[in-house]
Design a protein around this motif. Structure first.
Motif, PDB file in Angstrom:
ATOM      1  N   LEU A  39      39.250  42.370  27.050  1.00 19.73           N
ATOM      2  CA  LEU A  39      38.594  41.122  27.448  1.00 19.73           C
ATOM      3  C   LEU A  39      37.996  40.422  26.241  1.00 19.73           C
ATOM      4  O   LEU A  39      37.547  41.057  25.291  1.00 19.73           O
ATOM      5  CB  LEU A  39      37.514  41.418  28.488  1.00 19.73           C
ATOM      6  N   THR A  40      37.976  39.095  26.303  1.00 23.51           N
ATOM      7  CA  THR A  40      37.429  38.263  25.229  1.00 23.51           C
ATOM      8  C   THR A  40      36.526  37.197  25.837  1.00 23.51           C
ATOM      9  O   THR A  40      36.585  36.942  27.053  1.00 23.51           O
ATOM     10  CB  THR A  40      38.561  37.565  24.456  1.00 23.51           C
ATOM     11  N   PRO A  41      35.687  36.550  25.033  1.00 23.79           N
ATOM     12  CA  PRO A  41      34.868  35.449  25.569  1.00 23.79           C
ATOM     13  C   PRO A  41      35.723  34.340  26.181  1.00 23.79           C
ATOM     14  O   PRO A  41      35.271  33.650  27.097  1.00 23.79           O
ATOM     15  CB  PRO A  41      34.101  34.954  24.339  1.00 23.79           C
ATOM     16  N   GLU A  42      36.947  34.165  25.683  1.00 24.74           N
ATOM     17  CA  GLU A  42      37.831  33.137  26.227  1.00 24.74           C
ATOM     18  C   GLU A  42      38.431  33.570  27.562  1.00 24.74           C
ATOM     19  O   GLU A  42      38.668  32.733  28.446  1.00 24.74           O
ATOM     20  CB  GLU A  42      38.952  32.825  25.231  1.00 24.74           C
ATOM     21  N   GLU A  43      38.695  34.858  27.721  1.00 21.55           N
ATOM     22  CA  GLU A  43      39.203  35.419  28.976  1.00 21.55           C
ATOM     23  C   GLU A  43      38.339  36.629  29.326  1.00 21.55           C
ATOM     24  O   GLU A  43      38.718  37.773  29.093  1.00 21.55           O
ATOM     25  CB  GLU A  43      40.673  35.814  28.834  1.00 21.55           C
ATOM     26  N   PRO A  44      37.143  36.380  29.893  1.00 19.92           N
ATOM     27  CA  PRO A  44      36.158  37.452  30.033  1.00 19.92           C
ATOM     28  C   PRO A  44      36.314  38.345  31.249  1.00 19.92           C
ATOM     29  O   PRO A  44      35.613  39.354  31.353  1.00 19.92           O
ATOM     30  CB  PRO A  44      34.839  36.682  30.116  1.00 19.92           C
ATOM     31  N   SER A  45      37.210  38.024  32.186  1.00 22.23           N
ATOM     32  CA  SER A  45      37.285  38.786  33.438  1.00 22.23           C
ATOM     33  C   SER A  45      38.722  39.168  33.753  1.00 22.23           C
ATOM     34  O   SER A  45      39.666  38.448  33.403  1.00 22.23           O
ATOM     35  CB  SER A  45      36.708  37.992  34.607  1.00 22.23           C
ATOM     36  N   ALA A  46      38.860  40.308  34.436  1.00 21.45           N
ATOM     37  CA  ALA A  46      40.184  40.752  34.879  1.00 21.45           C
ATOM     38  C   ALA A  46      40.018  41.722  36.033  1.00 21.45           C
ATOM     39  O   ALA A  46      39.006  42.416  36.157  1.00 21.45           O
ATOM     40  CB  ALA A  46      40.948  41.404  33.738  1.00 21.45           C
ATOM     41  N   LEU A  47      41.047  41.764  36.878  1.00 27.21           N
ATOM     42  CA  LEU A  47      41.111  42.704  37.993  1.00 27.21           C
ATOM     43  C   LEU A  47      42.138  43.767  37.649  1.00 27.21           C
ATOM     44  O   LEU A  47      43.234  43.452  37.159  1.00 27.21           O
ATOM     45  CB  LEU A  47      41.504  41.978  39.275  1.00 27.21           C
ATOM     46  N   ILE A  48      41.789  45.024  37.878  1.00 23.35           N
ATOM     47  CA  ILE A  48      42.689  46.108  37.530  1.00 23.35           C
ATOM     48  C   ILE A  48      42.738  47.139  38.651  1.00 23.35           C
ATOM     49  O   ILE A  48      41.716  47.449  39.266  1.00 23.35           O
ATOM     50  CB  ILE A  48      42.266  46.774  36.198  1.00 23.35           C
ATOM     51  N   ARG A  49      43.944  47.639  38.919  1.00 24.18           N
ATOM     52  CA  ARG A  49      44.123  48.708  39.913  1.00 24.18           C
ATOM     53  C   ARG A  49      44.185  50.047  39.187  1.00 24.18           C
ATOM     54  O   ARG A  49      44.949  50.216  38.231  1.00 24.18           O
ATOM     55  CB  ARG A  49      45.389  48.480  40.725  1.00 24.18           C
ATOM     56  N   LEU A  50      43.373  51.002  39.641  1.00 22.73           N
ATOM     57  CA  LEU A  50      43.242  52.303  38.996  1.00 22.73           C
ATOM     58  C   LEU A  50      43.389  53.415  40.019  1.00 22.73           C
ATOM     59  O   LEU A  50      43.131  53.214  41.212  1.00 22.73           O
ATOM     60  CB  LEU A  50      41.865  52.427  38.324  1.00 22.73           C
ATOM     61  N   VAL A  51      43.769  54.587  39.549  1.00 19.33           N
ATOM     62  CA  VAL A  51      43.763  55.795  40.372  1.00 19.33           C
ATOM     63  C   VAL A  51      42.575  56.635  39.930  1.00 19.33           C
ATOM     64  O   VAL A  51      42.512  57.088  38.783  1.00 19.33           O
ATOM     65  CB  VAL A  51      45.071  56.589  40.240  1.00 19.33           C
ATOM     66  N   ALA A  52      41.610  56.809  40.835  1.00 23.92           N
ATOM     67  CA  ALA A  52      40.388  57.560  40.527  1.00 23.92           C
ATOM     68  C   ALA A  52      40.607  59.041  40.826  1.00 23.92           C
ATOM     69  O   ALA A  52      41.126  59.404  41.889  1.00 23.92           O
ATOM     70  CB  ALA A  52      39.214  57.021  41.344  1.00 23.92           C
ATOM     71  N   LEU A  53      40.209  59.875  39.871  1.00 20.42           N
ATOM     72  CA  LEU A  53      40.280  61.335  39.999  1.00 20.42           C
ATOM     73  C   LEU A  53      38.867  61.863  39.820  1.00 20.42           C
ATOM     74  O   LEU A  53      38.349  61.902  38.701  1.00 20.42           O
ATOM     75  CB  LEU A  53      41.218  61.907  38.939  1.00 20.42           C
ATOM     76  N   THR A  54      38.233  62.247  40.908  1.00 17.21           N
ATOM     77  CA  THR A  54      36.806  62.542  40.899  1.00 17.21           C
ATOM     78  C   THR A  54      36.554  64.028  41.108  1.00 17.21           C
ATOM     79  O   THR A  54      37.133  64.645  42.003  1.00 17.21           O
ATOM     80  CB  THR A  54      36.094  61.741  42.006  1.00 17.21           C
ATOM     81  N   PRO A  55      35.680  64.624  40.278  1.00 16.26           N
ATOM     82  CA  PRO A  55      35.296  66.024  40.507  1.00 16.26           C
ATOM     83  C   PRO A  55      34.621  66.171  41.863  1.00 16.26           C
ATOM     84  O   PRO A  55      34.050  65.200  42.376  1.00 16.26           O
ATOM     85  CB  PRO A  55      34.310  66.304  39.370  1.00 16.26           C
ATOM     86  N   PRO A  56      34.662  67.363  42.479  1.00 14.40           N
ATOM     87  CA  PRO A  56      35.192  68.607  41.898  1.00 14.40           C
ATOM     88  C   PRO A  56      36.658  68.888  42.204  1.00 14.40           C
ATOM     89  O   PRO A  56      37.237  69.789  41.614  1.00 14.40           O
ATOM     90  CB  PRO A  56      34.307  69.667  42.545  1.00 14.40           C
TER      91      PRO A  56
END
Length: 210
Positions: free
Chosen positions: A117-134
């Motif tokens: 991200l930059t001040p010119e393009e400060p926002s983005a949406l991203i799809r992630l796969v969360a791997l949470t303990p335990p």
């Protein structure tokens, strides 16, 4: 090559969850982060080994927590195998996502680098796969990242640039702020940087020719 130690705690009530001893370094084609996790009594509970390419994509992930392990990479979105540490109960998974996330500070660094991200393009949406303990059960979700600002602070080893990001979970509506200096998390919910033996790397990786 920064080496250090994060203190981990429950962001809701501050209960100590342990420590993450880490080292990370950029290279000619990407960035690698390795760590060992201990519980509050000092007993080992897991490990992280994450390698990114020069664009910030996860080309190798080996994540361990308790009796579970996940190995994954960016392939047709992201692909992974989740299994017991004995090698039994192996199941494969794939999702149309760009990267992985989880409790380790490594994932905040990785996501920020992937988005760039930059001040010119400060926002983005991203799809992630969360791997949470335990148990490291995968969950696909969307996050919105916004660059709130950049500050430079003088230090004995030279200027330190700190970037603040606002992260919004699109499923739960939860919002938090992450402060990064190069490839080190300075502050985030549930994460406290306790020790650092050398300055953060100013950039995670550089595209060849940049």
């Amino acid at each position: 090559m920064p080496r250090g130690r994060y203190l981990l705690h429950d962001p809701a009530d501050g209960t100590p969850l342990g420590e993450e001893h880490f080292q990370c370094a950029p290279g000619p084609t990407g960035w690698r982060y390795v760590s060992r996790l201990d519980d509050p009594a000092g007993r080992p509970t897991g490990a992280v080994d994450l390698t990114l390419d020069h664009l910030g994509r996860p080309i190798r992930l080996d994540l361990r927590s308790g009796d579970w392990q996940v190995r994954g990479a960016a392939l047709d979105g992201v692909t992974w195998v989740r299994m017991a540490t004995t090698g039994e109960q192996a199941t494969e998974g794939n999702a149309a996502a760009r990267a992985f996330t989880g409790a380790s500070p490594a994932f905040a660094v990785a996501t920020a680098h992937l988005l760039r991200l930059t001040p010119e393009e400060p926002s983005a949406l991203i799809r992630l796969v969360a791997l949470t303990p335990p148990v490291l059960a995968p969950r696909t979700h969307d996050e919105s990242w916004t660059l709130l600002g950049t500050e430079t602070h003088p230090t004995d080893s030279g200027p330190l640039t700190v970037r603040a990001y606002q992260v919004d979970d699109q499923e739960t509506g939860e919002r938090h702020t992450v402060h990064l200096a190069g490839d080190v998390v300075l502050a985030a919910p549930g994460i406290e940087l306790a020790d650092l033996d050398s300055p953060p790397s100013p950039t995670i990786a550089a595209t060849p020719g940049e």
